[in-house]
Design a protein around this motif. Sequence first.
Motif, mmCIF file in Angstrom:
data_model
loop_
_atom_site.group_PDB
_atom_site.id
_atom_site.type_symbol
_atom_site.label_atom_id
_atom_site.label_comp_id
_atom_site.label_asym_id
_atom_site.label_seq_id
_atom_site.Cartn_x
_atom_site.Cartn_y
_atom_site.Cartn_z
ATOM 1 N N LEU A 184 0.828 -1.207 0.000
ATOM 2 C CA LEU A 184 0.000 0.000 0.000
ATOM 3 C C LEU A 184 0.864 1.260 0.000
ATOM 4 O O LEU A 184 0.580 2.229 -0.718
ATOM 5 N N ILE A 185 1.915 1.250 0.833
ATOM 6 C CA ILE A 185 2.828 2.401 0.875
ATOM 7 C C ILE A 185 3.533 2.566 -0.459
ATOM 8 O O ILE A 185 3.672 3.688 -0.980
ATOM 9 N N TYR A 186 3.966 1.451 -1.059
ATOM 10 C CA TYR A 186 4.634 1.503 -2.369
ATOM 11 C C TYR A 186 3.704 2.093 -3.426
ATOM 12 O O TYR A 186 4.100 2.985 -4.193
ATOM 13 N N PHE A 187 2.471 1.623 -3.460
ATOM 14 C CA PHE A 187 1.507 2.122 -4.440
ATOM 15 C C PHE A 187 1.249 3.617 -4.225
ATOM 16 O O PHE A 187 1.187 4.388 -5.185
ATOM 17 N N TYR A 188 1.120 4.015 -2.959
ATOM 18 C CA TYR A 188 0.857 5.426 -2.661
ATOM 19 C C TYR A 188 2.002 6.313 -3.136
ATOM 20 O O TYR A 188 1.782 7.333 -3.801
ATOM 21 N N LEU A 189 3.235 5.933 -2.800
ATOM 22 C CA LEU A 189 4.384 6.776 -3.118
ATOM 23 C C LEU A 189 4.684 6.820 -4.613
ATOM 24 O O LEU A 189 5.053 7.877 -5.147
ATOM 25 N N PHE A 190 4.533 5.685 -5.304
ATOM 26 C CA PHE A 190 4.953 5.617 -6.698
ATOM 27 C C PHE A 190 3.824 5.891 -7.694
ATOM 28 O O PHE A 190 4.090 6.241 -8.851
ATOM 29 N N TYR A 191 2.568 5.722 -7.266
ATOM 30 C CA TYR A 191 1.473 5.887 -8.211
ATOM 31 C C TYR A 191 0.341 6.797 -7.713
ATOM 32 O O TYR A 191 -0.331 7.437 -8.520
ATOM 33 N N GLY A 192 0.117 6.837 -6.403
ATOM 34 C CA GLY A 192 -1.046 7.552 -5.895
ATOM 35 C C GLY A 192 -0.803 8.974 -5.434
ATOM 36 O O GLY A 192 -1.731 9.792 -5.422
ATOM 37 N N ALA A 193 0.428 9.301 -5.057
ATOM 38 C CA ALA A 193 0.709 10.609 -4.463
ATOM 39 C C ALA A 193 0.905 11.671 -5.541
ATOM 40 O O ALA A 193 1.502 11.413 -6.590
ATOM 41 N N PRO A 236 6.460 17.428 -1.444
ATOM 42 C CA PRO A 236 6.380 15.987 -1.158
ATOM 43 C C PRO A 236 4.932 15.531 -1.011
ATOM 44 O O PRO A 236 4.029 16.360 -0.821
ATOM 45 N N PRO A 237 4.688 14.222 -1.076
ATOM 46 C CA PRO A 237 3.346 13.698 -0.826
ATOM 47 C C PRO A 237 2.862 14.065 0.575
ATOM 48 O O PRO A 237 3.675 14.216 1.497
ATOM 49 N N LEU A 238 1.559 14.206 0.727
ATOM 50 C CA LEU A 238 0.997 14.648 2.002
ATOM 51 C C LEU A 238 1.407 13.726 3.148
ATOM 52 O O LEU A 238 1.783 14.187 4.231
ATOM 53 N N LEU A 239 1.330 12.414 2.936
ATOM 54 C CA LEU A 239 1.667 11.462 3.996
ATOM 55 C C LEU A 239 3.134 11.589 4.403
ATOM 56 O O LEU A 239 3.474 11.463 5.583
ATOM 57 N N VAL A 240 3.991 11.846 3.444
ATOM 58 C CA VAL A 240 5.418 12.032 3.728
ATOM 59 C C VAL A 240 5.625 13.300 4.548
ATOM 60 O O VAL A 240 6.376 13.309 5.528
ATOM 61 N N LYS A 241 4.947 14.370 4.158
ATOM 62 C CA LYS A 241 5.047 15.618 4.911
ATOM 63 C C LYS A 241 4.592 15.414 6.351
ATOM 64 O O LYS A 241 5.243 15.877 7.295
ATOM 65 N N ILE A 242 3.488 14.714 6.548
ATOM 66 C CA ILE A 242 2.929 14.519 7.885
ATOM 67 C C ILE A 242 3.887 13.751 8.790
ATOM 68 O O ILE A 242 4.105 14.123 9.945
ATOM 69 N N PHE A 243 4.484 12.686 8.277
ATOM 70 C CA PHE A 243 5.301 11.804 9.114
ATOM 71 C C PHE A 243 6.792 12.120 9.090
ATOM 72 O O PHE A 243 7.497 11.768 10.039
ATOM 73 N N ARG A 244 7.280 12.800 8.049
ATOM 74 C CA ARG A 244 8.717 12.957 7.910
ATOM 75 C C ARG A 244 9.219 14.389 8.029
ATOM 76 O O ARG A 244 10.375 14.609 8.399
ATOM 77 N N TYR A 245 8.391 15.354 7.707
ATOM 78 C CA TYR A 245 8.899 16.718 7.576
ATOM 79 C C TYR A 245 8.809 17.489 8.883
ATOM 80 O O TYR A 245 7.733 17.897 9.305
ATOM 81 N N SER A 246 9.972 17.713 9.499
ATOM 82 C CA SER A 246 10.047 18.566 10.678
ATOM 83 C C SER A 246 10.224 20.030 10.275
ATOM 84 O O SER A 246 10.166 20.925 11.114
#
Length: 426
Positions: free
Chosen positions: A19-28, A392-402
Amino acid sequence: MARKIGFFSVLAYIIYGFLIYFYLFYGADTSIPFEYEGTSADPTIFLNGKELMLSEEYSKIRDLLFFLSTPFEWLVYLMILLFGLSKAFKRWAEQSSRFRFIQTAIYLIWLSFFAFVATFPLSYISYSFSKSYNISTQTFASWMKDELIDFWINYGMMLIIVSVLYWLIQKSKKRWWLYAWLLSIPFTLFIMFVNPVLIDPLYNDFYPLKNKELETKILKMADKANIPADHVFEVNMSEKTNALNAYVTGIGSNSRIVLWDTTLNRLSEDEILFIMAHEMAHYVEKHIYIGIGGYLLLSLVGLYLSARLMNWAINHYGEALKLSTVQDIRSLPLFLMILSMLLFISDPFSNIVSRYQEARADTYAIEMTDNPNAAISTFQELSRAGLNQVKPPLLVKIFRYSHPTMLERMTMIEEYGLKKSIERQQ
């Protein structure tokens, strides 16, 4: 029951990974909004075609490794419990010595070594991948040295923490989490105080800024901001990375402003001064101490929830996990797994606070330097050097971006420049 839990845990991890792979490579969606096309925040303006392609590739794979690594750690701890390895570690420890502290040390070395070996492939993949994209310049020997330093530092601190923690659990089954938190306060402050002078130098060489003319200008800025500083430190990171960075570390008399030598080598003087003003803002607005307060508050909640969740897990799944009581050191993998989960869940909230502080620091820096062009070019070069996505993708921003995204940071600077231009015309 143990096999069933293990099977479904592995299955859940595999599904999660897809699911994470699909989100990052195709869905985001990482495209720049129409209104920002052609502006200084548009990566097509300051990156060439190859850099754009590499940035997208590198960011996606790096983010995928991040989202896979932490849950994999949970899976490792769970398997240690389900397969009875924690029980075996304790038995080997008890057979080796009759002294409790030595037993704890032996148990912990087995647990730490097994976790290190299990997670090593993902760590190596991350290192190798970073090197293939020319972000890392570190040799394998140097990287392995850092990994081993990490291992032994973490082991030493864990030995102290675990010894005290399980002593508290045995003394007070209901309130151990509170006493552990109270003891963590001076321990955390002590580690933050000694970190710049005892721990950081184990990884890199730190020394006062060699460019004395630049140091004079930086110290003049510090004096203007009422910051008591005698030196700006640089660190030889070019042996390990091509990325750029600067940061504030430590507390009290050991607090330091540190510049990577890659930053000094690739940025102009005006760009460096903007970065220094940004770092000074953290001192002026006391972000480090606010961060300590936030960390201590989160750790209090985390320890309380860990205590409750450990009791619940042992009451419901104790037989499968081969645990009968929280007081048994065999429950340590369960504690580490729960704590890691809670930290992961808390990341979005701590990142919101951090992004707010970083935005404040950007505002402070641009007001101090009043050089929008240098600020914009700094962010553009940071994006190029680190192959960072501007949006960046929203999920990446939420969890990774300080930090705010580069799109947000450059847009803020452009708005500041436009506002100043209008004020000058009036």
